[in-house]
Design a protein around this motif. Structure first.
Motif, PDB file in Angstrom:
ATOM      1  N   GLY B  26       0.708  -1.234   0.056  1.00  0.00           N
ATOM      2  CA  GLY B  26      -0.107  -0.038  -0.222  1.00  0.00           C
ATOM      3  C   GLY B  26       1.052   1.175   0.114  1.00  0.00           C
ATOM      4  N   ILE B  27       2.092   0.976  -0.082  1.00  0.00           N
ATOM      5  CA  ILE B  27       3.098   2.382  -0.087  1.00  0.00           C
ATOM      6  C   ILE B  27       3.468   2.445  -1.582  1.00  0.00           C
ATOM      7  N   ASP B  28       3.411   3.861  -1.995  1.00  0.00           N
ATOM      8  CA  ASP B  28       3.822   4.140  -3.155  1.00  0.00           C
ATOM      9  C   ASP B  28       5.235   4.372  -3.050  1.00  0.00           C
ATOM     10  N   ILE B  29       5.883   4.022  -3.976  1.00  0.00           N
ATOM     11  CA  ILE B  29       7.322   3.827  -3.800  1.00  0.00           C
ATOM     12  C   ILE B  29       7.962   4.381  -5.481  1.00  0.00           C
ATOM     13  N   ALA B  30       9.144   5.136  -5.385  1.00  0.00           N
ATOM     14  CA  ALA B  30       9.676   5.178  -6.642  1.00  0.00           C
ATOM     15  C   ALA B  30      11.233   4.705  -6.368  1.00  0.00           C
ATOM     16  N   LEU B  31      11.196   3.621  -7.530  1.00  0.00           N
ATOM     17  CA  LEU B  31      12.259   2.574  -7.495  1.00  0.00           C
ATOM     18  C   LEU B  31      13.285   3.253  -8.512  1.00  0.00           C
ATOM     19  N   TRP B  32      14.485   3.252  -8.362  1.00  0.00           N
ATOM     20  CA  TRP B  32      15.526   3.930  -9.302  1.00  0.00           C
ATOM     21  C   TRP B  32      16.942   3.213  -9.024  1.00  0.00           C
ATOM     22  N   ARG B  33      17.819   3.542 -10.215  1.00  0.00           N
ATOM     23  CA  ARG B  33      19.277   3.165 -10.224  1.00  0.00           C
ATOM     24  C   ARG B  33      20.062   4.233 -10.630  1.00  0.00           C
ATOM     25  N   SER B  34      21.196   4.404  -9.971  1.00  0.00           N
ATOM     26  CA  SER B  34      21.930   5.527 -10.081  1.00  0.00           C
ATOM     27  C   SER B  34      23.048   5.122 -11.214  1.00  0.00           C
ATOM     28  N   ALA B  35      23.667   6.377 -11.670  1.00  0.00           N
ATOM     29  CA  ALA B  35      24.555   6.285 -12.701  1.00  0.00           C
ATOM     30  C   ALA B  35      25.729   4.872 -12.382  1.00  0.00           C
ATOM     31  N   SER B  36      25.931   4.817 -11.277  1.00  0.00           N
ATOM     32  CA  SER B  36      26.860   3.679 -10.522  1.00  0.00           C
ATOM     33  C   SER B  36      26.312   2.330 -10.372  1.00  0.00           C
ATOM     34  N   GLY B  37      25.200   2.558 -10.571  1.00  0.00           N
ATOM     35  CA  GLY B  37      24.421   0.982 -10.464  1.00  0.00           C
ATOM     36  C   GLY B  37      23.615   0.715  -9.294  1.00  0.00           C
ATOM     37  N   ARG B  38      23.583   1.555  -8.126  1.00  0.00           N
ATOM     38  CA  ARG B  38      23.038   1.528  -6.881  1.00  0.00           C
ATOM     39  C   ARG B  38      21.601   1.516  -6.982  1.00  0.00           C
ATOM     40  N   VAL B  39      20.698   0.736  -6.316  1.00  0.00           N
ATOM     41  CA  VAL B  39      19.300   0.670  -6.624  1.00  0.00           C
ATOM     42  C   VAL B  39      18.695   1.059  -5.094  1.00  0.00           C
ATOM     43  N   ALA B  40      17.785   2.007  -5.514  1.00  0.00           N
ATOM     44  CA  ALA B  40      17.239   2.575  -4.250  1.00  0.00           C
ATOM     45  C   ALA B  40      15.670   2.688  -4.327  1.00  0.00           C
ATOM     46  N   ALA B  41      14.765   2.541  -3.061  1.00  0.00           N
ATOM     47  CA  ALA B  41      13.456   2.496  -3.268  1.00  0.00           C
ATOM     48  C   ALA B  41      13.075   3.698  -2.335  1.00  0.00           C
ATOM     49  N   TRP B  42      12.392   4.646  -2.712  1.00  0.00           N
ATOM     50  CA  TRP B  42      11.906   5.931  -2.103  1.00  0.00           C
ATOM     51  C   TRP B  42      10.627   6.072  -1.886  1.00  0.00           C
TER      52      TRP B  42
END
Lengths: 278, 203
Positions: B26-42
């Motif tokens: 139920g939580i809206d998340i932005a999933l993204w990957r940085s230029a160096s390849g790091r994955v993040a969920a905000w």
């Protein structure tokens, strides 16, 4: 007993389009019909005839008993101006969010890239904001911004000066330096029809000094801008405009928005708004 | 508990500089990957004006909001406000950050903080697809343990990760114990058949 929401005047149709047929639409959630009666616009709600008037290319109506006249745009009657009906853009957002976005310049480089703004020219300088008590309107003046293509008639990048005015809760009038006519201001308005608290129809309208640009180009220019805005407006959370601080973080560039929210709250205009406590 | 982790994508489907919207628990998340390849969920919301960050853009190791270009660094803190380029943004401006990890060729997200690791999985990343119904795993010869279904499709041993989506839908992220193209094509068809079965059974 006055009602700060129902007693307002709202735009509900283009006068020029009425001969093509009646317009069935919504105002504040109520079904209304806009029609021509003996050549004059008439608005009804469930058979009840509402107060209405034709002004600035649009039909204005009220579900209640307006306590003040429709706001004045003196430039509309100035000789030499070209009056442009742009049409409508339906946006799934609060009518107040649509107005607030229109008052915002900091988004130009990111949303209207290479048209109304471009990196690295992102800085928003100091400008003046006031709630003018004598007219009960919000005004922002001395707003300056660098623009790659400020108007359809602009040949290259210029620093444009703006003034913004909110004369009614769902209306904003923008005055913008007019490249072909120094000393005069082009007038671009945003008339917002609240269909519901989270759905609106946006009617841009213009009074310009521009005798050369084809009408189609003027309309396409504005439609491009508003469609770019729509992709933002339909993705803000919450969809209702928060009138109390806390949910969002304004900065100095947002002073117009801060004044607009404060002014809405003071007038008790809560349609399309939310209070944090609620 | 490994249940803390939700599989949200095959790692190769989230490219560098990519950002996508998700909904987990139920939580809206932005999933993204940085230029160096790091994955993040905000949290999928810019604290400035509430715009979805999943519409934003990635530059280097920062995610920026598409509305006013506010950019946020790896811990979610605001790095830059373009309208005020000389201002150091206050510490208090930050986006809530959730745990995200890339493991076994899969991106996992944990909305609630956990010390556990996601389940160990592996294989060749096949594909992800969505199903508008609940899959009867047992009837298809699979065993399901938390989010991980194991079994065979067209003779290929499969690991299928199940991600609940809003409105009773599911995403399936499939890994195959084979890298042979012919086997992968068969397994892919088998996966589509599995979906068809589940959706027809519902209809």
């Amino acid at each position: 007993m006055t009602d700060p929401i129902r007693d307002e005047w709202y735009p509900v149709a283009l006068v020029s389009q009425l001969p093509q047929g009646d317009r069935d639409t919504l105002l504040l959630g109520e079904p209304i019909r806009v029609t021509l009666q003996d050549g004059q616009p008439m608005v009804t709600a469930s058979g009840r005839v509402l107060r209405s008037q034709a002004r600035y290319g649009h039909v204005w109506t009220s579900l209640g008993s307006p306590t003040r006249p429709l706001f004045d745009i003196p430039e509309a009657d100035q000789p030499g101006r070209r009056l442009v009906d742009v049409g409508l853009v339906r946006v799934k957002c609060s009518p107040l969010r649509a107005v607030e976005n229109f008052l915002d310049i900091a988004h130009f480089p990111f949303v209207h890239t290479d048209i109304l703004g471009a990196e690295p020219h992102t800085e928003v300088g100091r400008y003046d904001v006031a709630i003018r008590d004598e007219v009960d309107e919000v005004w922002a003046t001395k707003v300056q911004f660098y623009q790659p293509q400020a108007a359809k008639s602009a040949a290259g990048g210029i620093t444009t000066e703006y003034m913004y005015r909110v004369p009614a809760p769902t209306v904003s009038v923008l005055y913008k330096t007019c490249p072909p006519r120094p000393g005069e201001w082009d007038v671009i308005t945003l008339f917002v029809q609240p269909l519901t608290e989270t759905l609106c129809e946006v009617w841009p309208w213009m009074a310009l000094f521009d005798d050369t640009t084809p009408l189609t180009d003027l309309i396409h220019f504005q439609q491009t801008i508003f469609l770019q805005d729509r992709s933002i407006l339909e993705n803000q959370q919450p969809s209702l405009l928060p009138l109390d601080p806390g949910l969002e973080i304004p900065t100095r560039a947002d002073l117009t928005s801060v004044a607009y929210r404060r002014w809405l709250k003071r007038r008790g205009y809560t349609y399309g708004a939310q209070l944090v406590a609620a | 508990m490994t249940d803390a982790w939700t599989p949200v994508a095959l790692a190769r489907d989230l490219p560098r500089l990519g950002v996508v919207p998700l909904c987990v628990d139920g939580i809206d998340i932005a999933l993204w990957r940085s230029a160096s390849g790091r994955v993040a969920a905000w949290a999928d919301r810019c604290p400035h004006r509430g715009m979805r960050l999943s519409h934003g853009f990635v530059r280097g190791e920062a995610l920026s909001c598409i509305y006013h270009g506010w950019s946020y660094g790896s811990e979610g803190q605001c790095l830059r406000i373009p309208a005020h380029p000389d201002l150091t943004p206050p510490e208090a401006i930050r986006v809530p950050v959730f745990q995200a990890i890339e493991s076994g060729g899969v991106v996992w997200v944990a909305p609630k903080t956990t010390d556990a690791m996601p389940p160990a999985v592996g294989g060749t990343a096949l594909r992800s697809l969505t199903v508008d119904a609940v899959v009867d795993w047992a009837a298809s010869g699979f065993t399901l343990s938390s989010a991980v279904a194991r079994g065979e499709l067209s003779g290929v041993a499969m690991t299928i990760l199940v991600q609940p989506l809003p409105n009773g839908r599911f995403a399936l992220h499939a890994l195959a114990d084979s890298a042979a193209p012919a086997a992968l094509i068969e397994a892919s068809r088998g996966l589509e058949a599995l979906r068809r079965q589940a959706e027809v059974a519902l209809a």
